[in-house]
Design a protein around this motif. Structure first.
Motif, short mmCIF file in Angstrom:
data_model
loop_
_atom_site.label_atom_id
_atom_site.label_comp_id
_atom_site.label_asym_id
_atom_site.label_seq_id
_atom_site.Cartn_x
_atom_site.Cartn_y
_atom_site.Cartn_z
N ILE A 51 51.87 39.43 17.60
CA ILE A 51 52.18 40.55 18.50
C ILE A 51 53.07 41.56 17.78
O ILE A 51 52.82 42.77 17.82
N LEU A 52 54.08 41.07 17.08
CA LEU A 52 54.97 41.98 16.36
C LEU A 52 54.21 42.75 15.28
O LEU A 52 54.40 43.96 15.13
N TYR A 53 53.33 42.06 14.56
CA TYR A 53 52.52 42.75 13.55
C TYR A 53 51.65 43.82 14.18
O TYR A 53 51.50 44.92 13.64
N ALA A 54 51.06 43.53 15.33
CA ALA A 54 50.23 44.52 16.01
C ALA A 54 51.08 45.74 16.40
O ALA A 54 50.64 46.88 16.26
N LEU A 55 52.30 45.48 16.84
CA LEU A 55 53.17 46.57 17.26
C LEU A 55 53.74 47.35 16.08
O LEU A 55 54.27 48.44 16.26
N PHE A 56 53.61 46.81 14.85
CA PHE A 56 53.96 47.59 13.65
C PHE A 56 53.07 48.82 13.59
O PHE A 56 53.48 49.88 13.13
N GLU A 57 51.82 48.64 14.01
CA GLU A 57 50.80 49.67 13.83
C GLU A 57 50.70 50.65 14.98
O GLU A 57 50.35 51.81 14.78
N ALA A 58 50.95 50.18 16.21
CA ALA A 58 50.76 51.06 17.36
C ALA A 58 51.49 50.53 18.58
O ALA A 58 51.76 49.33 18.69
N GLU A 59 51.78 51.43 19.48
CA GLU A 59 52.29 51.08 20.80
C GLU A 59 51.10 50.56 21.59
O GLU A 59 50.05 51.21 21.64
N LEU A 60 51.24 49.39 22.21
CA LEU A 60 50.11 48.76 22.88
C LEU A 60 50.49 48.22 24.25
O LEU A 60 51.66 47.87 24.48
N CYS A 61 49.50 48.11 25.13
CA CYS A 61 49.72 47.48 26.43
C CYS A 61 49.26 46.02 26.35
O CYS A 61 48.65 45.60 25.36
N VAL A 62 49.54 45.26 27.39
CA VAL A 62 49.18 43.84 27.43
C VAL A 62 47.68 43.65 27.22
O VAL A 62 47.26 42.77 26.46
N CYS A 63 46.88 44.50 27.87
CA CYS A 63 45.41 44.40 27.73
C CYS A 63 44.98 44.59 26.29
O CYS A 63 44.11 43.86 25.79
N ASP A 64 45.56 45.58 25.62
CA ASP A 64 45.23 45.85 24.22
C ASP A 64 45.56 44.64 23.35
O ASP A 64 44.76 44.21 22.52
N ILE A 65 46.75 44.11 23.52
CA ILE A 65 47.20 42.98 22.70
C ILE A 65 46.35 41.76 22.98
O ILE A 65 45.93 41.04 22.06
N SER A 66 46.04 41.52 24.25
CA SER A 66 45.20 40.39 24.64
C SER A 66 43.84 40.46 23.96
O SER A 66 43.35 39.48 23.40
#
Length: 120
Positions: A51-66
């Motif tokens: 999750i942290l790595y994904a947030l390095f790249e972009a601001e995301l919502c729960v649906c996006d991360i899921s």
């Protein structure tokens, strides 16, 4: 028991008072060390790291991360709550959506230093 063989023991008792004093003066108090240990526990879960790595790249919502991690929204929400409670991520609301991002640059630094260490 096998690890004990690899630990060197003092052959004779020789206390280095100046070294002990220096370390005692510089070592943080127990509460601070406890808080630090708790912070590092947060990094002990691979889903949270993803999750942290994904947030390095972009601001995301729960649906996006899921969708990105192929993990249930419930699991993502739980992990985001842990990360937010520990001040590693922050959120902002836009309409009905809540977007998550890294709380600050320290989060990147911690993970990047960890990666450098394991890649040595």
């Amino acid at each position: 028991m096998e690890n004990e063989k690899n630990i060197e023991k003092c052959e004779y008792m020789c206390i280095h008072e100046d070294s002990i004093k220096k370390v005692k003066e510089s070592i943080p108090n127990d509460e601070t060390l406890y808080d630090l240990a708790e912070l590092f526990k947060i990094f002990g879960d691979s889903t949270r790291i993803k999750i942290l790595y994904a947030l390095f790249e972009a601001e995301l919502c729960v649906c996006d991360i899921s969708q990105l991690l192929n993990v249930s929204q419930t699991a993502v929400s739980h992990q985001l709550r842990v990360l937010k409670t520990n001040k590693l991520v922050k959120s902002r609301k836009e309409g009905k959506n809540v977007f998550y991002s890294l709380a600050d640059d320290h989060v990147c630094s911690i993970i990047n230093q960890g990666m450098e260490h394991i890649n040595e």
